[in-house]
Design an enzyme around this catalytic site. Structure first.
Site, PDB file in Angstrom:
ATOM      1  CG  HIS A 105      -6.724  -9.274  -6.012  1.00  0.00           C
ATOM      2  ND1 HIS A 105      -7.891  -9.965  -5.749  1.00  0.00           N
ATOM      3  CD2 HIS A 105      -6.769  -8.155  -5.246  1.00  0.00           C
ATOM      4  CE1 HIS A 105      -8.600  -9.297  -4.852  1.00  0.00           C
ATOM      5  NE2 HIS A 105      -7.949  -8.196  -4.535  1.00  0.00           N
TER       6      HIS A 105
ATOM      7  CB  ALA B  75     -12.656  -5.097  -1.724  1.00  0.00           C
TER       8      ALA B  75
ATOM      9  CG  ASN C  45      -3.054  -6.852  -6.398  1.00  0.00           C
ATOM     10  OD1 ASN C  45      -2.809  -8.046  -6.292  1.00  0.00           O
ATOM     11  ND2 ASN C  45      -3.747  -6.375  -7.419  1.00  0.00           N
ATOM     12  CB  ALA C  46      -2.473  -1.794  -2.896  1.00  0.00           C
TER      13      ALA C  46
ATOM     14  CG  HIS D 109      -1.670  -7.241  -1.393  1.00  0.00           C
ATOM     15  ND1 HIS D 109      -1.207  -5.985  -1.723  1.00  0.00           N
ATOM     16  CD2 HIS D 109      -2.609  -7.062  -0.416  1.00  0.00           C
ATOM     17  CE1 HIS D 109      -1.817  -5.091  -0.986  1.00  0.00           C
ATOM     18  NE2 HIS D 109      -2.661  -5.713  -0.181  1.00  0.00           N
TER      19      HIS D 109
ATOM     20  CG  HIS E  11      -2.031  -1.029   1.101  1.00  0.00           C
ATOM     21  ND1 HIS E  11      -3.170  -0.843   0.348  1.00  0.00           N
ATOM     22  CD2 HIS E  11      -2.135  -2.278   1.638  1.00  0.00           C
ATOM     23  CE1 HIS E  11      -3.932  -1.922   0.436  1.00  0.00           C
ATOM     24  NE2 HIS E  11      -3.330  -2.814   1.198  1.00  0.00           N
TER      25      HIS E  11
ATOM     26  CG  ASP F 256      -5.908  -9.410   0.698  1.00  0.00           C
ATOM     27  OD1 ASP F 256      -6.167  -9.142   1.881  1.00  0.00           O
ATOM     28  OD2 ASP F 256      -5.812  -8.532  -0.186  1.00  0.00           O
TER      29      ASP F 256
END
Length: 366
Positions: A232, A289, A201-202, A198, A176, A255
């Protein structure tokens, strides 16, 4: 003493056809009181999920105990309940409840703290209003014996935070985050961030002139966790990871949120409504999400996508997470002396039987 016969026993080095003996732990050959016919199915160590927010109608932040009870349906025998970016008092309340969770179902190995120390730019499905600057002493110091992984945005994090986490033996994960390649690779090589939340992702993406966090992950020895729900991460990128990274640096995760295993509907994640349709979970604004996949589905997807062997994919959800958490001497394989956490499943990764500490779990159909 129990004995499993007619099973394809999956060990880290390959599949063997022999009988497996166990009570609370895996044992040497002995006289068994109960013989279990595996009917030529696969027999492996129980799966370990180090990144999960919910399962089968329950959210970690609200009811970890029910998640714990239901996880064996997907072959998971151990896990790290994973928190969300929520108010500090809510996070602390969840940590207290996790500490008190009864020993029922999958084993709690500690906690994965995903947020609140993340980037607003790459918040993903996390709540922006609860994002905070990293501060080791406002949450982590109090729960340093419980927290095993913490996700941070290195561009927002000072060196003291890294140092305190290292001293406490907490795995620092980059995720993130909007960090550029240089910031991420410095955090990995010099500050002790040895894990990627992950992958793909992000986080800042791989670009020919700006390699980002993805580039740093592929260009280092950081452990990469990956969501293989085929939503994802595209199968091609799963294959790329398999080709580029040493296989002991890959960990499969779900996740998943509370909707996992339940089909379409409206659910909750970190205090936000999530809408699930055809295995895709989104916030109201369309942001993807968490996943709705179980661990057995994740293993099946990755194996099919990259073409690896069944023992190779099982290692990514057993041996590799156990090694990273420093508990491979206790769990993560079916070697003598380790906990008898055992999963019996078929070629389609349908879970048939699960044992935790040698005791069979009563599975209800998903």
């Amino acid at each position: 003493m129990k004995e499993i016969k007619n099973g394809k026993i999956i060990l880290p080095e390959g599949i063997v056809e022999k009988n497996l003996y166990f009570n609370e732990k895996i044992c040497e050959k002995n006289i068994a009181d109960e013989v279990i016919d595996a009917k030529n199915l696969y027999v492996s160590a129980g799966f370990i999920n180090i990144h999960i927010h919910g399962y089968f109608g329950f959210d970690i932040m609200d009811n970890c105990t029910e998640v714990q009870k239901n996880l064996p349906k997907s072959g998971v025998t151990s896990f790290l309940p994973t928190t969300m970016t929520m108010p500090l008092e809510k996070i602390k309340k969840s940590l207290e409840e996790i500490k008190k969770s009864p020993n029922e179902g999958a084993k709690i190995l500690g906690v994965n703290l995903e947020g609140p120390y993340i980037s607003e730019k790459f918040k993903g499905a996390q709540s922006e209003k609860n994002i905070r600057k990293p501060n080791f002493f406002e949450i982590i110091d109090e729960y340093k014996d419980l927290i095993k992984i913490v996700t941070i945005a290195p561009e927002e994090t000072d060196e003291e935070f890294f140092e305190e986490c290292r001293k406490a033996g907490i795995i620092i994960s980059i995720g993130h985050s909007a960090a550029d390649y240089e910031t991420a690779i410095n955090a990995i090589k010099n500050l002790g961030a040895k894990h990627i939340t992950h992958l793909f992702n992000a986080q800042s993406k791989l670009n020919q002139r700006e390699p980002g966090i993805v580039g740093a992950a592929l260009d280092s020895n950081a452990i990469c966790e990956i969501i293989c729900d085929n939503v994802h991460v595209h199968p091609m990128l799963q294959r790329l990871l398999w080709k580029v990274k040493p296989h002991d640096e890959i960990i499969l995760i779900t996740d998943s949120l509370s909707a996992a295993g339940l089909g379409d509907g409206i659910f909750s994640l970190g205090g936000q409504s999530v809408y699930v349709k055809k295995n895709i979970a989104t916030l109201e604004d369309g942001t993807i999400a968490a996943s709705v996949a179980g661990m057995n589905q994740v293993l099946k997807n990755f194996k099919n996508n990259v073409g690896c062997s069944i023992e190779e994919v099982v290692n990514l959800a057993t041996k590799n997470p156990a090694v990273e958490l420093g508990i491979f001497d206790r769990i993560g394989s079916l070697e003598i002396g380790k906990s008898a956490d055992i999963v019996i499943f078929d070629e389609d990764f349908k879970i048939h039987r699960v044992f935790i500490n040698g005791v069979e779990v009563n599975l209800q159909p998903i």
